[in-house]
Design a protein around this motif. Structure first.
Motif, PDB file in Angstrom:
ATOM      1  N   ARG A  17      56.066  31.446  22.439  1.00  0.00           N
ATOM      2  CA  ARG A  17      55.426  32.261  21.414  1.00  0.00           C
ATOM      3  C   ARG A  17      55.997  33.663  21.368  1.00  0.00           C
ATOM      4  O   ARG A  17      55.387  34.569  20.843  1.00  0.00           O
ATOM      5  CB  ARG A  17      53.921  32.327  21.679  1.00  0.00           C
ATOM      6  N   GLY A  18      57.137  33.834  21.868  1.00  0.00           N
ATOM      7  CA  GLY A  18      57.742  35.162  21.902  1.00  0.00           C
ATOM      8  C   GLY A  18      58.261  35.572  20.542  1.00  0.00           C
ATOM      9  O   GLY A  18      58.407  34.762  19.625  1.00  0.00           O
ATOM     10  N   PRO A  19      58.587  36.857  20.380  1.00  0.00           N
ATOM     11  CA  PRO A  19      59.055  37.350  19.085  1.00  0.00           C
ATOM     12  C   PRO A  19      60.360  36.710  18.635  1.00  0.00           C
ATOM     13  O   PRO A  19      60.599  36.541  17.456  1.00  0.00           O
ATOM     14  CB  PRO A  19      59.203  38.848  19.302  1.00  0.00           C
ATOM     15  N   ARG A  20      61.230  36.323  19.575  1.00  0.00           N
ATOM     16  CA  ARG A  20      62.495  35.710  19.192  1.00  0.00           C
ATOM     17  C   ARG A  20      62.290  34.331  18.577  1.00  0.00           C
ATOM     18  O   ARG A  20      63.069  33.888  17.763  1.00  0.00           O
ATOM     19  CB  ARG A  20      63.388  35.573  20.413  1.00  0.00           C
ATOM     20  N   ARG A  21      61.278  33.666  18.974  1.00  0.00           N
ATOM     21  CA  ARG A  21      61.054  32.307  18.480  1.00  0.00           C
ATOM     22  C   ARG A  21      60.319  32.311  17.155  1.00  0.00           C
ATOM     23  O   ARG A  21      60.306  31.319  16.445  1.00  0.00           O
ATOM     24  CB  ARG A  21      60.284  31.511  19.522  1.00  0.00           C
ATOM     25  N   ARG A  22      59.694  33.386  16.794  1.00  0.00           N
ATOM     26  CA  ARG A  22      58.977  33.470  15.511  1.00  0.00           C
ATOM     27  C   ARG A  22      59.919  33.806  14.368  1.00  0.00           C
ATOM     28  O   ARG A  22      59.670  33.413  13.240  1.00  0.00           O
ATOM     29  CB  ARG A  22      57.890  34.544  15.589  1.00  0.00           C
ATOM     30  N   LEU A  23      60.955  34.558  14.632  1.00  0.00           N
ATOM     31  CA  LEU A  23      61.859  35.015  13.573  1.00  0.00           C
ATOM     32  C   LEU A  23      62.455  33.852  12.761  1.00  0.00           C
ATOM     33  O   LEU A  23      62.416  33.896  11.530  1.00  0.00           O
ATOM     34  CB  LEU A  23      62.959  35.906  14.157  1.00  0.00           C
ATOM     35  N   PRO A  24      63.002  32.809  13.399  1.00  0.00           N
ATOM     36  CA  PRO A  24      63.524  31.700  12.577  1.00  0.00           C
ATOM     37  C   PRO A  24      62.443  31.045  11.712  1.00  0.00           C
ATOM     38  O   PRO A  24      62.709  30.634  10.582  1.00  0.00           O
ATOM     39  CB  PRO A  24      64.074  30.710  13.610  1.00  0.00           C
ATOM     40  N   MET A  25      61.223  30.952  12.225  1.00  0.00           N
ATOM     41  CA  MET A  25      60.142  30.354  11.435  1.00  0.00           C
ATOM     42  C   MET A  25      59.765  31.247  10.252  1.00  0.00           C
ATOM     43  O   MET A  25      59.471  30.753   9.173  1.00  0.00           O
ATOM     44  CB  MET A  25      58.922  30.098  12.326  1.00  0.00           C
ATOM     45  N   ILE A  26      59.786  32.531  10.458  1.00  0.00           N
ATOM     46  CA  ILE A  26      59.485  33.458   9.365  1.00  0.00           C
ATOM     47  C   ILE A  26      60.561  33.364   8.295  1.00  0.00           C
ATOM     48  O   ILE A  26      60.263  33.303   7.097  1.00  0.00           O
ATOM     49  CB  ILE A  26      59.342  34.892   9.902  1.00  0.00           C
ATOM     50  N   ILE A  27      61.824  33.312   8.709  1.00  0.00           N
ATOM     51  CA  ILE A  27      62.926  33.191   7.747  1.00  0.00           C
ATOM     52  C   ILE A  27      62.835  31.857   7.000  1.00  0.00           C
ATOM     53  O   ILE A  27      62.980  31.808   5.775  1.00  0.00           O
ATOM     54  CB  ILE A  27      64.282  33.343   8.459  1.00  0.00           C
ATOM     55  N   ALA A  28      62.584  30.770   7.714  1.00  0.00           N
ATOM     56  CA  ALA A  28      62.460  29.454   7.065  1.00  0.00           C
ATOM     57  C   ALA A  28      61.294  29.437   6.088  1.00  0.00           C
ATOM     58  O   ALA A  28      61.391  28.873   4.990  1.00  0.00           O
ATOM     59  CB  ALA A  28      62.291  28.367   8.121  1.00  0.00           C
ATOM     60  N   GLY A  29      60.186  30.066   6.455  1.00  0.00           N
ATOM     61  CA  GLY A  29      59.038  30.132   5.553  1.00  0.00           C
ATOM     62  C   GLY A  29      59.346  30.927   4.294  1.00  0.00           C
ATOM     63  O   GLY A  29      58.957  30.541   3.187  1.00  0.00           O
ATOM     64  N   ALA A  30      60.082  32.031   4.440  1.00  0.00           N
ATOM     65  CA  ALA A  30      60.453  32.843   3.280  1.00  0.00           C
ATOM     66  C   ALA A  30      61.391  32.085   2.352  1.00  0.00           C
ATOM     67  O   ALA A  30      61.251  32.132   1.120  1.00  0.00           O
ATOM     68  CB  ALA A  30      61.098  34.148   3.744  1.00  0.00           C
TER      69      ALA A  30
END
Length: 132
Positions: A17-30
């Motif tokens: 759940r770290g910040p590095r693992r959220r970034l790809p999900m945020i980009i994919a969601g966008a």
């Protein structure tokens, strides 16, 4: 510090759940949201430019002419083109003509048009209409 106590940072690292693992999900969601938005806009534009046609009837005026009556419902302030055709008993096209109607503030309009024919016609109809 007691080694049995786990900190929130250790839990985040352990379960991804770290910040590095959220970034790809945020980009994919966008990206997914942008794709859905583009397809939504294309769908809206396709339906906004739709022209509905209602055939009102036809009349065999003489051996060389068929008269077709119809109504269109089209977007306002946009010109419309329609192809009308006359057919024989075997559904062969014996006459057709392209008509252009100027932009109007009225959504629904009725027309009666004459189509020249080169053979014996048994029907007249609107083949298609579109916004131009």
């Amino acid at each position: 510090m007691n080694p049995a106590v786990t900190t929130p940072a250790q839990l985040d690292e352990r379960y991804g759940r770290g910040p590095r693992r959220r970034l790809p999900m945020i980009i994919a969601g966008a990206v997914a949201l942008a794709v859905v938005g583009v397809f939504g806009w294309w769908t809206y534009q396709g339906s906004a430019d739709a022209v509905d046609v209602t055939d009102r009837g036809f009349q065999l005026t003489d051996a060389h002419t068929v008269t077709v009556s119809f109504q269109i419902s089209a977007p306002t302030d946009r010109p419309v083109h329609c192809i009308l055709e006359a057919q024989d008993e075997q559904f062969g096209i014996v006459g057709w003509k392209l008509f252009e109607y100027p932009a109007s503030t009225q959504r629904a309009r009725a027309f009666t048009e004459r189509i020249p024919v080169v053979g014996t016609a048994t029907t007249g109809l609107v083949n298609s209409c579109w916004v131009s």
